[in-house]
Design a protein around this motif. Structure first.
Motif, PDB file in Angstrom:
ATOM      1  N   GLU A  12       0.981  -0.757   0.152  1.00  0.00           N
ATOM      2  CA  GLU A  12       0.018  -0.250   0.187  1.00  0.00           C
ATOM      3  C   GLU A  12       0.737   1.450   0.415  1.00  0.00           C
ATOM      4  N   GLY A  13       1.721   1.791   1.253  1.00  0.00           N
ATOM      5  CA  GLY A  13       2.849   2.127   0.710  1.00  0.00           C
ATOM      6  C   GLY A  13       3.649   2.241  -0.603  1.00  0.00           C
ATOM      7  N   VAL A  14       3.847   1.369  -1.218  1.00  0.00           N
ATOM      8  CA  VAL A  14       4.422   2.279  -2.607  1.00  0.00           C
ATOM      9  C   VAL A  14       3.122   2.084  -3.394  1.00  0.00           C
ATOM     10  N   GLU A  15       2.393   1.552  -3.344  1.00  0.00           N
ATOM     11  CA  GLU A  15       1.084   2.773  -4.392  1.00  0.00           C
ATOM     12  C   GLU A  15       1.135   3.763  -3.997  1.00  0.00           C
ATOM     13  N   GLU A  16       1.545   4.497  -2.782  1.00  0.00           N
ATOM     14  CA  GLU A  16       0.688   5.000  -2.312  1.00  0.00           C
ATOM     15  C   GLU A  16       2.123   6.309  -3.159  1.00  0.00           C
ATOM     16  N   PHE A  17       3.293   6.500  -2.473  1.00  0.00           N
ATOM     17  CA  PHE A  17       4.205   6.545  -3.234  1.00  0.00           C
ATOM     18  C   PHE A  17       4.200   7.309  -4.438  1.00  0.00           C
ATOM     19  N   LEU A  18       3.913   5.893  -5.605  1.00  0.00           N
ATOM     20  CA  LEU A  18       3.575   6.070  -6.619  1.00  0.00           C
ATOM     21  C   LEU A  18       2.359   6.959  -6.883  1.00  0.00           C
ATOM     22  N   GLN A  19       1.426   6.972  -6.589  1.00  0.00           N
ATOM     23  CA  GLN A  19       0.733   8.047  -6.653  1.00  0.00           C
ATOM     24  C   GLN A  19       1.096   9.535  -6.743  1.00  0.00           C
ATOM     25  N   PHE A  20       1.535   9.353  -5.231  1.00  0.00           N
ATOM     26  CA  PHE A  20       2.352  10.978  -5.136  1.00  0.00           C
ATOM     27  C   PHE A  20       3.276  10.956  -6.455  1.00  0.00           C
ATOM     28  N   ALA A  21       4.177  10.287  -7.105  1.00  0.00           N
ATOM     29  CA  ALA A  21       5.078  10.959  -7.299  1.00  0.00           C
ATOM     30  C   ALA A  21       4.638  11.075  -9.141  1.00  0.00           C
ATOM     31  N   SER A  22       3.085  10.405  -9.349  1.00  0.00           N
ATOM     32  CA  SER A  22       3.269  10.980 -10.077  1.00  0.00           C
ATOM     33  C   SER A  22       2.059  12.499 -10.385  1.00  0.00           C
ATOM     34  N   GLU A  23       1.841  11.955  -9.589  1.00  0.00           N
ATOM     35  CA  GLU A  23       0.979  13.312  -9.569  1.00  0.00           C
ATOM     36  C   GLU A  23       1.712  15.060  -8.797  1.00  0.00           C
ATOM     37  N   ARG A  24       2.847  15.304  -8.878  1.00  0.00           N
ATOM     38  CA  ARG A  24       3.537  15.947  -8.065  1.00  0.00           C
ATOM     39  C   ARG A  24       5.100  15.961  -8.645  1.00  0.00           C
ATOM     40  N   SER A  25       5.444  14.788  -9.158  1.00  0.00           N
ATOM     41  CA  SER A  25       6.907  14.548  -9.673  1.00  0.00           C
ATOM     42  C   SER A  25       7.081  15.302 -11.350  1.00  0.00           C
ATOM     43  N   ARG A  26       8.087  15.851 -11.551  1.00  0.00           N
ATOM     44  CA  ARG A  26       7.905  16.182 -12.806  1.00  0.00           C
ATOM     45  C   ARG A  26       8.955  14.940 -13.612  1.00  0.00           C
ATOM     46  N   LYS A  32       9.152   9.170 -17.614  1.00  0.00           N
ATOM     47  CA  LYS A  32      10.458   9.095 -16.430  1.00  0.00           C
ATOM     48  C   LYS A  32      10.511   9.482 -15.315  1.00  0.00           C
ATOM     49  N   TYR A  33      10.460   8.621 -13.945  1.00  0.00           N
ATOM     50  CA  TYR A  33      10.945   9.527 -12.566  1.00  0.00           C
ATOM     51  C   TYR A  33      12.061   8.442 -12.016  1.00  0.00           C
ATOM     52  N   PHE A  34      12.655   9.153 -11.562  1.00  0.00           N
ATOM     53  CA  PHE A  34      13.922   9.323 -10.743  1.00  0.00           C
ATOM     54  C   PHE A  34      13.348   7.474  -9.768  1.00  0.00           C
ATOM     55  N   CYS A  35      14.083   6.702  -9.828  1.00  0.00           N
ATOM     56  CA  CYS A  35      13.643   5.114  -9.148  1.00  0.00           C
ATOM     57  C   CYS A  35      14.077   5.578  -7.850  1.00  0.00           C
ATOM     58  N   PRO A  36      13.704   5.469  -6.322  1.00  0.00           N
ATOM     59  CA  PRO A  36      14.410   5.440  -4.995  1.00  0.00           C
ATOM     60  C   PRO A  36      14.992   4.429  -4.321  1.00  0.00           C
ATOM     61  N   CYS A  37      14.640   3.109  -4.997  1.00  0.00           N
ATOM     62  CA  CYS A  37      15.064   1.769  -4.439  1.00  0.00           C
ATOM     63  C   CYS A  37      16.377   2.181  -4.057  1.00  0.00           C
ATOM     64  N   ILE A  38      16.958   0.618  -3.231  1.00  0.00           N
ATOM     65  CA  ILE A  38      18.194   0.649  -3.229  1.00  0.00           C
ATOM     66  C   ILE A  38      19.627   0.149  -3.978  1.00  0.00           C
ATOM     67  N   ASN A  39      19.049   0.035  -5.365  1.00  0.00           N
ATOM     68  CA  ASN A  39      20.131  -0.330  -6.262  1.00  0.00           C
ATOM     69  C   ASN A  39      20.248   0.928  -7.204  1.00  0.00           C
ATOM     70  N   CYS A  40      18.597   1.588  -7.302  1.00  0.00           N
ATOM     71  CA  CYS A  40      19.297   2.837  -8.420  1.00  0.00           C
ATOM     72  C   CYS A  40      19.023   4.245  -7.480  1.00  0.00           C
ATOM     73  N   LEU A  41      18.995   3.893  -6.221  1.00  0.00           N
ATOM     74  CA  LEU A  41      19.088   4.931  -5.145  1.00  0.00           C
ATOM     75  C   LEU A  41      18.901   6.814  -6.010  1.00  0.00           C
ATOM     76  N   ASN A  42      17.448   6.352  -6.696  1.00  0.00           N
ATOM     77  CA  ASN A  42      17.342   8.230  -6.855  1.00  0.00           C
ATOM     78  C   ASN A  42      18.375   8.377  -8.094  1.00  0.00           C
ATOM     79  N   GLY A  43      19.252   7.724  -8.916  1.00  0.00           N
ATOM     80  CA  GLY A  43      20.181   8.502  -9.702  1.00  0.00           C
ATOM     81  C   GLY A  43      19.623   7.569 -11.491  1.00  0.00           C
ATOM     82  N   ARG A  44      19.109   6.500 -11.219  1.00  0.00           N
ATOM     83  CA  ARG A  44      18.375   6.003 -12.389  1.00  0.00           C
ATOM     84  C   ARG A  44      17.097   6.174 -12.611  1.00  0.00           C
ATOM     85  N   ARG A  45      16.022   7.094 -13.776  1.00  0.00           N
ATOM     86  CA  ARG A  45      15.111   7.111 -13.351  1.00  0.00           C
ATOM     87  C   ARG A  45      14.608   5.635 -15.042  1.00  0.00           C
TER      88      ARG A  45
END
Length: 80
Positions: A12-26, A32-45
């Protein structure tokens, strides 16, 4: 997002995050959006479906609690 990855609460938290990102992020020109997973670390879209997979399989970067790359405002500017 600090729950066990296999729990419904985490999903549920993942879905809330994705909804938040799709509404507010550029997103970039490729949708594509920055991926905050432990492998991408917001460095890959990635597209949102790939971000979902990364977060469910790998988990989110633990100290990423203020979503600065996904539309959350911060106190980055000092007030005079």
């Amino acid at each position: 997002m600090n729950e066990i990855r296999m729990s419904p609460t985490y999903e549920e938290g993942v879905e809330e995050f994705l909804q938040f990102a799709s509404e507010r992020s550029r997103l970039d020109e490729d949708g594509k959006y920055f991926c905050p997973c432990i492998n991408c670390l917001n460095g890959r879209r990635k597209i949102l479906d790939d971000i979902r997979k990364h977060l469910l399989c790998d988990g989110i970067k633990k100290n990423y609690t203020t979503w600065i790359w996904h539309g959350e405002l911060t106190d980055m500017y000092t007030r005079s």
